[in-house]
Design a protein around this motif. Sequence first.
Motif, PDB file in Angstrom:
ATOM      1  N   MET A 156       0.823  -1.207   0.000  1.00 21.23           N
ATOM      2  CA  MET A 156       0.000   0.000   0.000  1.00 21.23           C
ATOM      3  C   MET A 156       0.858   1.259   0.000  1.00 21.23           C
ATOM      4  O   MET A 156       1.873   1.330   0.685  1.00 21.23           O
ATOM      5  CB  MET A 156      -0.906   0.010   1.228  1.00 21.23           C
ATOM      6  N   PRO A 157       0.462   2.266  -0.763  1.00 21.97           N
ATOM      7  CA  PRO A 157       1.175   3.544  -0.686  1.00 21.97           C
ATOM      8  C   PRO A 157       0.896   4.222   0.641  1.00 21.97           C
ATOM      9  O   PRO A 157      -0.098   3.903   1.315  1.00 21.97           O
ATOM     10  CB  PRO A 157       0.558   4.336  -1.850  1.00 21.97           C
ATOM     11  N   PRO A 158       1.745   5.140   1.065  1.00 22.97           N
ATOM     12  CA  PRO A 158       1.468   5.867   2.307  1.00 22.97           C
ATOM     13  C   PRO A 158       0.125   6.600   2.219  1.00 22.97           C
ATOM     14  O   PRO A 158      -0.234   7.123   1.172  1.00 22.97           O
ATOM     15  CB  PRO A 158       2.635   6.854   2.406  1.00 22.97           C
ATOM     16  N   VAL A 159      -0.623   6.581   3.303  1.00 19.38           N
ATOM     17  CA  VAL A 159      -1.881   7.305   3.354  1.00 19.38           C
ATOM     18  C   VAL A 159      -1.776   8.405   4.407  1.00 19.38           C
ATOM     19  O   VAL A 159      -0.922   8.363   5.295  1.00 19.38           O
ATOM     20  CB  VAL A 159      -3.072   6.377   3.648  1.00 19.38           C
ATOM     21  N   ASP A 160      -2.662   9.384   4.295  1.00 21.37           N
ATOM     22  CA  ASP A 160      -2.617  10.532   5.199  1.00 21.37           C
ATOM     23  C   ASP A 160      -3.428  10.307   6.471  1.00 21.37           C
ATOM     24  O   ASP A 160      -3.096  10.856   7.518  1.00 21.37           O
ATOM     25  CB  ASP A 160      -3.131  11.776   4.475  1.00 21.37           C
ATOM     26  N   ILE A 161      -4.503   9.505   6.371  1.00 20.25           N
ATOM     27  CA  ILE A 161      -5.384   9.270   7.511  1.00 20.25           C
ATOM     28  C   ILE A 161      -6.014   7.882   7.355  1.00 20.25           C
ATOM     29  O   ILE A 161      -6.355   7.463   6.245  1.00 20.25           O
ATOM     30  CB  ILE A 161      -6.515  10.324   7.576  1.00 20.25           C
ATOM     31  N   VAL A 162      -6.190   7.195   8.480  1.00 21.28           N
ATOM     32  CA  VAL A 162      -7.004   5.987   8.531  1.00 21.28           C
ATOM     33  C   VAL A 162      -8.264   6.293   9.333  1.00 21.28           C
ATOM     34  O   VAL A 162      -8.183   6.826  10.451  1.00 21.28           O
ATOM     35  CB  VAL A 162      -6.244   4.812   9.176  1.00 21.28           C
ATOM     36  N   ILE A 163      -9.425   5.989   8.772  1.00 24.06           N
ATOM     37  CA  ILE A 163     -10.701   6.133   9.473  1.00 24.06           C
ATOM     38  C   ILE A 163     -11.145   4.763   9.969  1.00 24.06           C
ATOM     39  O   ILE A 163     -11.119   3.787   9.217  1.00 24.06           O
ATOM     40  CB  ILE A 163     -11.786   6.716   8.542  1.00 24.06           C
ATOM     41  N   VAL A 164     -11.543   4.684  11.242  1.00 23.93           N
ATOM     42  CA  VAL A 164     -12.162   3.477  11.786  1.00 23.93           C
ATOM     43  C   VAL A 164     -13.542   3.878  12.298  1.00 23.93           C
ATOM     44  O   VAL A 164     -13.664   4.647  13.249  1.00 23.93           O
ATOM     45  CB  VAL A 164     -11.320   2.863  12.918  1.00 23.93           C
ATOM     46  N   SER A 165     -14.585   3.330  11.662  1.00 18.40           N
ATOM     47  CA  SER A 165     -15.944   3.783  11.961  1.00 18.40           C
ATOM     48  C   SER A 165     -16.453   3.266  13.302  1.00 18.40           C
ATOM     49  O   SER A 165     -17.186   3.963  14.012  1.00 18.40           O
ATOM     50  CB  SER A 165     -16.904   3.363  10.843  1.00 18.40           C
ATOM     51  N   HIS A 166     -16.108   2.015  13.667  1.00 18.32           N
ATOM     52  CA  HIS A 166     -16.548   1.436  14.932  1.00 18.32           C
ATOM     53  C   HIS A 166     -15.721   0.193  15.215  1.00 18.32           C
ATOM     54  O   HIS A 166     -14.827  -0.157  14.436  1.00 18.32           O
ATOM     55  CB  HIS A 166     -18.054   1.138  14.919  1.00 18.32           C
ATOM     56  N   ASP A 167     -16.021  -0.469  16.335  1.00 14.29           N
ATOM     57  CA  ASP A 167     -15.076  -1.475  16.835  1.00 14.29           C
ATOM     58  C   ASP A 167     -15.435  -2.915  16.515  1.00 14.29           C
ATOM     59  O   ASP A 167     -14.823  -3.842  17.064  1.00 14.29           O
ATOM     60  CB  ASP A 167     -14.881  -1.308  18.354  1.00 14.29           C
TER      61      ASP A 167
END
Length: 329
Positions: A87-98
């Motif tokens: 994977m290329p570098p990303v700026d942000i990871v979003i996690v919606s829930h657990d």
Amino acid sequence: MPSIKDFICGGERRVPQGPLPSMSPLNAWTKRPQSGLRVTWLGHSTMLIEIDGVRILTDPVWGPRASPSVLIGPKRFQPVPVSLREMPPVDIVIVSHDHYDHLDYPTIRALAKTNVPFVTSLGVGAHLEYWGVQAQRITELDWWQSYAIPNTSVVLTAAPSQHFSGRGLKDRNATLWSSFAIRSPQHAVFFSGDTGLTTEYQSIREQLGPFDVVMLEVGAFYPAWGDIHLGPDNALKAHAMLGGIFMPVHWGTFSLAMHAWDQPAERLLELAPQTDAQLLMPLLGQPVEPAHTEMVNPWWREVDATTIKPAAETEGAITLSKSAPWPLD
């Protein structure tokens, strides 16, 4: 209400006979999207969103099971089109829930070795920090709170969804669950996370829209479970409130309910002509620009699903490399 045995063994055609068609996005990712907005579905609810030069990864799940166990529980029947290490570098990871199919322990442990920041719902940050993500890299949001990605023009806003949370028997609803709006001056994207049908979508459109593309969950639903998942019928109703091009997610990777693995896709094709919904259903791993959408090609029909192996025998599970992804800190 189905029994546990029904849930484990019931239903027909719950997994395809083999891996679904997919493609590698790596070459396309080396070029900037012409329109400024490009999305790549990597399976289930994992998306790479490229919006005006910013890369955002949603609910990253590369692990082999959506389960607390490495031996039992829903097993991945569809490989991720690209390894986590590639994977290329990303700026942000979003996690919606657990939940396990959105917050994946082996994937987070691998991402913890990089410097990528996380934005998530209230309370979920404790999991991330416990698994090795530094506290300063974690931002938790309540509904309607926003986070501006530093040195960019992109703003993330957590929005209401109708679901629940918990990873065990004693932590139900101890953390929040959210949908997310992603907006730049030129573009806007809506990512549903997990949710049932709610009138909050109208408020979301009024306050955070209009949207270029809305990513709505369509799989892992069952009528007796109540309004915790959309399914294709209610997803179209949600889309009518939200607007934008409709990109279905949360299907084609795990068997989490008793419906056929391709039922959500086929039902959308059946119902969409009766609505104003414009569907965007690319191959797994196919980077697409919503501004350049074409008619849906039902690529999933290429898999002969007449004779299905039991889920435990399905090939194609993904095991994370022990090597860390992306450049380390």
